[in-house]
Design an enzyme around this catalytic site. Structure first.
Site, short mmCIF file in Angstrom:
data_model
loop_
_atom_site.label_atom_id
_atom_site.label_comp_id
_atom_site.label_asym_id
_atom_site.label_seq_id
_atom_site.Cartn_x
_atom_site.Cartn_y
_atom_site.Cartn_z
N ARG A 1 -4.56 8.60 -6.48
CA ARG A 1 -4.34 8.92 -5.07
C ARG A 1 -3.28 10.00 -5.00
O ARG A 1 -2.18 9.82 -5.50
CB ARG A 1 -3.88 7.65 -4.36
CG ARG A 1 -4.40 7.50 -2.98
CD ARG A 1 -4.10 6.15 -2.43
NE ARG A 1 -2.68 5.89 -2.26
CZ ARG A 1 -2.18 5.10 -1.32
NH1 ARG A 1 -2.98 4.50 -0.47
NH2 ARG A 1 -0.91 4.89 -1.22
N THR B 1 -1.29 13.47 0.31
CA THR B 1 -2.40 13.26 1.27
C THR B 1 -2.94 11.83 1.25
O THR B 1 -3.66 11.44 2.17
CB THR B 1 -3.57 14.20 0.93
OG1 THR B 1 -4.06 13.83 -0.38
CG2 THR B 1 -3.14 15.66 0.89
N ASP C 1 3.21 -0.60 -6.36
CA ASP C 1 2.26 0.26 -7.07
C ASP C 1 1.72 -0.50 -8.28
O ASP C 1 2.42 -0.71 -9.27
CB ASP C 1 2.96 1.55 -7.51
CG ASP C 1 1.95 2.55 -8.07
OD1 ASP C 1 1.19 2.19 -8.99
OD2 ASP C 1 1.92 3.69 -7.59
N ASP D 1 1.80 1.26 -11.82
CA ASP D 1 3.16 1.33 -12.38
C ASP D 1 3.62 -0.04 -12.86
O ASP D 1 4.28 -0.16 -13.89
CB ASP D 1 4.14 1.86 -11.33
CG ASP D 1 4.00 3.37 -11.14
OD1 ASP D 1 3.40 4.03 -12.02
OD2 ASP D 1 4.49 3.89 -10.13
C1 PRP Z 1 -4.06 2.88 -6.64
C2 PRP Z 1 -4.98 1.70 -6.77
C3 PRP Z 1 -6.27 2.22 -6.18
C4 PRP Z 1 -5.77 3.13 -5.10
C5 PRP Z 1 -5.88 2.40 -3.78
O1 PRP Z 1 -4.27 3.77 -7.66
O2 PRP Z 1 -5.10 1.22 -8.07
O3 PRP Z 1 -7.07 2.94 -7.10
O4 PRP Z 1 -4.39 3.43 -5.37
O5 PRP Z 1 -5.56 3.22 -2.72
P1 PRP Z 1 -6.62 3.67 -1.62
O6 PRP Z 1 -7.41 2.43 -1.25
O7 PRP Z 1 -5.75 4.14 -0.50
O8 PRP Z 1 -7.49 4.73 -2.19
P2 PRP Z 1 -3.31 5.05 -7.90
O9 PRP Z 1 -3.84 6.19 -7.11
O10 PRP Z 1 -1.90 4.66 -7.65
O11 PRP Z 1 -3.58 5.40 -9.40
P3 PRP Z 1 -3.18 4.61 -10.74
O12 PRP Z 1 -4.07 3.39 -10.80
O13 PRP Z 1 -3.47 5.60 -11.79
O14 PRP Z 1 -1.73 4.23 -10.65
N1 URA Z 2 -1.88 1.72 -4.50
C1 URA Z 2 -1.10 0.70 -4.97
O1 URA Z 2 -0.96 0.55 -6.19
N2 URA Z 2 -0.50 -0.11 -4.08
C2 URA Z 2 -0.66 0.03 -2.75
O2 URA Z 2 -0.09 -0.77 -1.99
C3 URA Z 2 -1.47 1.08 -2.29
C4 URA Z 2 -2.08 1.90 -3.18
#
Ligand code: PRP
Ligand code: URA
Length: 209
Positions: A105, A109, A200, A203
């Site tokens: 994400r 944005t 997150d 993380d």
């Molecule tokens: C997080 C999570 C989802 C997304 C959810 O991933 O694991 O994939 O955000 O958000 P949304 O419903 O608003 O799209 P992130 O983008 O943090 O990536 P990562 O798993 O690599 O940390």
């Molecule tokens: N991605 C995450 O990991 N946590 C949230 O709460 C939203 C997006």
């Protein structure tokens, strides 16, 4: 027209484990263990209506017909955080195949950015898409759309924590996809994080912050 089924799996064992994951001081090792344990518990229900076939088996007493899974499923984590649920599913379905969809994400944005796609060839198999967080729903929607473009038609989503907004977005865009989730929380904050959520997920799983 089919409407998505949204199953909130608030079994006491799942709610208990999820509450520990939500604590800000829970470390990556325990966070990962609990996430996989919950994924295993959720697998039980998400696979309840999987097709079976009859096979003949010789027990020590006699030959008889028994049920076995007809077709293996495909587990598809959305990278990175979805990876944290894969071992939990594989513990119950060790013969499953695993595809991968890479998406993150954008921090400004909050829109999903696609970077990787690799799936097994068998389009007729059931796909379980895994991602612990369903926040705005953008990542899940795009991942499902990508799977459909590639020819997959039987898709279910396994998430840990969702927002009501995210569930609405995914179910409206993909009414043929059922969603299994451990909790639907209150909503999103101004940075589009789930409230109260668990922060997150990527993380916390990988210790990157
Ligand atoms: C997080 C999570 C989802 C997304 C959810 O991933 O694991 O994939 O955000 O958000 P949304 O419903 O608003 O799209 P992130 O983008 O943090 O990536 P990562 O798993 O690599 O940390
Ligand atoms: N991605 C995450 O990991 N946590 C949230 O709460 C939203 C997006």
């Amino acid at each position: 027209m089919k409407m998505s089924k949204v199953v909130v799996m608030d079994h006491p064992l799942i709610s208990h484990k999820l509450s520990i994951m939500r604590h800000k001081d829970t470390k990556s090792k325990e966070f990962r263990e609990l996430l996989n344990e919950i994924a295993s518990l959720m697998t039980f229900d998400i696979c309840r209506d999987l097709k079976t076939k009859e096979v003949e088996i010789e027990t020590p007493i006699c030959v008889a017909k028994f049920k076995q899974l007809d077709k293996d499923i495909i587990i598809v984590p959305i990278l990175r955080a979805g990876l944290g649920m894969v071992d939990g599913l594989l513990a119950l379905i060790p013969s499953a195949r695993v595809g991968h969809i890479g998406m993150y994400r954008d921090e400004e944005t909050c829109q999903p950015v696609f970077y990787y796609y690799k799936m097994p060839a068998e389009k007729e198999r059931m796909v379980i898409l895994t991602d612990p967080m369903l926040a705005t729903g953008g990542s899940a929607c795009d991942a499902i759309a990508r799977l459909k473009e590639d020819g997959f038609t039987n898709i279910r989503m396994m998430a840990l924590v969702a927002s009501p907004e995210g569930v609405k977005v995914v179910t409206e865009a993909h009414p043929d996809v059922d969603i299994y989730v451990a909790s639907v929380d209150e909503g999103l904050n101004d940075r589009k994080y789930i409230l109260p959520g668990l922060g997150d997920a990527g993380d916390r799983i990988f210790g990157t912050k």
